[in-house]
Write a protein that holds these residues in place. Structure first.
Motif, PDB file in Angstrom:
ATOM      1  N   ARG A  52       0.837  -1.202   0.000  1.00 21.37           N
ATOM      2  CA  ARG A  52       0.000   0.000   0.000  1.00 21.37           C
ATOM      3  C   ARG A  52       0.869   1.249   0.000  1.00 21.37           C
ATOM      4  O   ARG A  52       0.641   2.197  -0.776  1.00 21.37           O
ATOM      5  CB  ARG A  52      -0.926  -0.002   1.214  1.00 21.37           C
ATOM      6  CG  ARG A  52      -1.829   1.225   1.312  1.00 21.37           C
ATOM      7  CD  ARG A  52      -2.716   1.166   2.541  1.00 21.37           C
ATOM      8  NE  ARG A  52      -1.936   1.227   3.776  1.00 21.37           N
ATOM      9  CZ  ARG A  52      -1.466   2.369   4.301  1.00 21.37           C
ATOM     10  NH1 ARG A  52      -1.665   3.522   3.686  1.00 21.37           N
ATOM     11  NH2 ARG A  52      -0.790   2.339   5.435  1.00 21.37           N
ATOM     12  N   ASN A  93      -6.524 -13.140  -3.150  1.00 21.78           N
ATOM     13  CA  ASN A  93      -5.990 -11.840  -2.729  1.00 21.78           C
ATOM     14  C   ASN A  93      -5.637 -10.998  -3.964  1.00 21.78           C
ATOM     15  O   ASN A  93      -4.590 -10.369  -4.022  1.00 21.78           O
ATOM     16  CB  ASN A  93      -4.746 -12.037  -1.861  1.00 21.78           C
ATOM     17  CG  ASN A  93      -5.045 -12.801  -0.588  1.00 21.78           C
ATOM     18  OD1 ASN A  93      -5.505 -12.239   0.393  1.00 21.78           O
ATOM     19  ND2 ASN A  93      -4.795 -14.108  -0.599  1.00 21.78           N
ATOM     20  N   ARG A  94      -6.557 -10.985  -4.928  1.00 23.09           N
ATOM     21  CA  ARG A  94      -6.250 -10.391  -6.232  1.00 23.09           C
ATOM     22  C   ARG A  94      -5.923  -8.900  -6.142  1.00 23.09           C
ATOM     23  O   ARG A  94      -4.973  -8.421  -6.770  1.00 23.09           O
ATOM     24  CB  ARG A  94      -7.428 -10.594  -7.200  1.00 23.09           C
ATOM     25  CG  ARG A  94      -7.127 -10.058  -8.601  1.00 23.09           C
ATOM     26  CD  ARG A  94      -8.283 -10.266  -9.563  1.00 23.09           C
ATOM     27  NE  ARG A  94      -7.934  -9.757 -10.875  1.00 23.09           N
ATOM     28  CZ  ARG A  94      -8.011  -8.473 -11.220  1.00 23.09           C
ATOM     29  NH1 ARG A  94      -8.447  -7.575 -10.330  1.00 23.09           N
ATOM     30  NH2 ARG A  94      -7.666  -8.064 -12.427  1.00 23.09           N
ATOM     31  N   GLU A  95      -6.685  -8.140  -5.365  1.00 26.19           N
ATOM     32  CA  GLU A  95      -6.442  -6.695  -5.274  1.00 26.19           C
ATOM     33  C   GLU A  95      -5.029  -6.405  -4.789  1.00 26.19           C
ATOM     34  O   GLU A  95      -4.319  -5.550  -5.340  1.00 26.19           O
ATOM     35  CB  GLU A  95      -7.470  -6.045  -4.351  1.00 26.19           C
ATOM     36  CG  GLU A  95      -7.323  -4.532  -4.259  1.00 26.19           C
ATOM     37  CD  GLU A  95      -8.377  -3.897  -3.360  1.00 26.19           C
ATOM     38  OE1 GLU A  95      -8.201  -2.714  -3.021  1.00 26.19           O
ATOM     39  OE2 GLU A  95      -9.350  -4.585  -2.991  1.00 26.19           O
ATOM     40  N   ARG A 119      -1.737  -4.724  -7.004  1.00 21.22           N
ATOM     41  CA  ARG A 119      -0.909  -3.595  -6.563  1.00 21.22           C
ATOM     42  C   ARG A 119       0.564  -3.977  -6.538  1.00 21.22           C
ATOM     43  O   ARG A 119       1.435  -3.199  -6.924  1.00 21.22           O
ATOM     44  CB  ARG A 119      -1.364  -3.116  -5.181  1.00 21.22           C
ATOM     45  CG  ARG A 119      -2.691  -2.390  -5.200  1.00 21.22           C
ATOM     46  CD  ARG A 119      -2.836  -1.444  -4.021  1.00 21.22           C
ATOM     47  NE  ARG A 119      -2.785  -2.149  -2.751  1.00 21.22           N
ATOM     48  CZ  ARG A 119      -3.862  -2.602  -2.115  1.00 21.22           C
ATOM     49  NH1 ARG A 119      -5.059  -2.443  -2.645  1.00 21.22           N
ATOM     50  NH2 ARG A 119      -3.743  -3.215  -0.958  1.00 21.22           N
TER      51      ARG A 119
END
Length: 246
Positions: A24, A103-105, A109
């Motif tokens: 993130r 956990n694609r998102e 990223r």
């Protein structure tokens, strides 16, 4: 966020937390511009704790791969003596794909962050080879009579098919899913077991202990045929079960 020197009782959960927070921040601020202290604060642990668990900044972004590699190793070493080694490798590839699909998102990223940093791209290549090496080691240990070049080629093909579909999935290709991967793995498996000298190349008629029920025999055969063809086998075996009980 307050920090602590305590790590979650679940190491896998802790690694995913660190991966999520590091990616993130890297995506928002840039990999080079983000400090380890910022990642530690975002993850809610001290810098000291973070460095006890990870050895470098690169380790933060690939931390979940370490857990996945352990799971793959456990799956392969835990395979029963009668399991098909060729398919065990395929099952391991499906395990990895399922993790990133779930956990694609987060994976998307990371894909974007890694694409922008040469050092991370190199690290990703090394990590990919570690999976392939686990596949090769498993096949060598279970199939000592098979030609080494066939083992390497098969492990590389499974790894390559997985990685191609994984990247396609991360780019948004709706056809890159678990079912597509299964179909490709089935084709690779068929080619491997059909090659002369490969374990499983012949279909054998086997005997079972006296008293084994027709249902148990049919289920064992059905499982093997489904694994080899990728298609559930029901009707013919159901008829065999019926005849066996008469």
């Amino acid at each position: 966020m307050a920090t602590t020197d305590q790590v979650s009782a679940d190491p896998g959960a802790f690694r995913m937390q660190v991966v999520a927070e590091s990616i993130r921040l890297f995506a928002a601020q840039g990999y080079e511009a983000t400090t380890v202290d910022e990642v530690a604060a975002a993850a809610g642990v001290s810098r000291r704790t973070l460095f006890r668990q990870f050895h470098s900044k690169e380790d933060l972004i690939f931390a979940d791969h370490e857990s996945l590699l352990e799971q793959v190793g456990e799956l392969l070493t835990g395979a029963a003596p009668g399991d098909d080694p060729w398919w065990s490798v395929c099952a391991a590839a499906e395990l990895v794909f399922a993790h990133f699909h779930a956990n694609r998102e987060l994976a998307v990223r990371r894909y974007r962050v890694v694409a922008d940093v040469a050092a991370l791209r190199d690290r990703e290549l090394v990590t990919t080879y570690r999976y392939q090496r686990l596949f090769e080691d498993h096949l060598r240990s279970r199939l000592p009579a098979v030609r080494p070049v066939q083992i390497v080629a098969y492990a590389a093909a499974v790894t390559g098919a997985h990685n191609f579909l994984l990247r396609s999935m991360l780019r948004g290709d709706p056809g890159a899913d678990a079912a597509t991967l299964r179909g490709e793995l089935v084709r690779l498996h068929r080619a491997a077991v059909a090659e002369p000298g490969a374990a499983g190349a012949e279909i054998a008629v086997v005997s079972y202990p006296a008293g084994t029920s027709p249902e148990a025999i049919a289920e064992a055969v059905r499982s093997q045929l489904t694994q080899l063809t990728g298609t559930p086998c029901h009707d013919g075996l159901k008829q065999a079960e019926t005849r066996g009980t008469r």
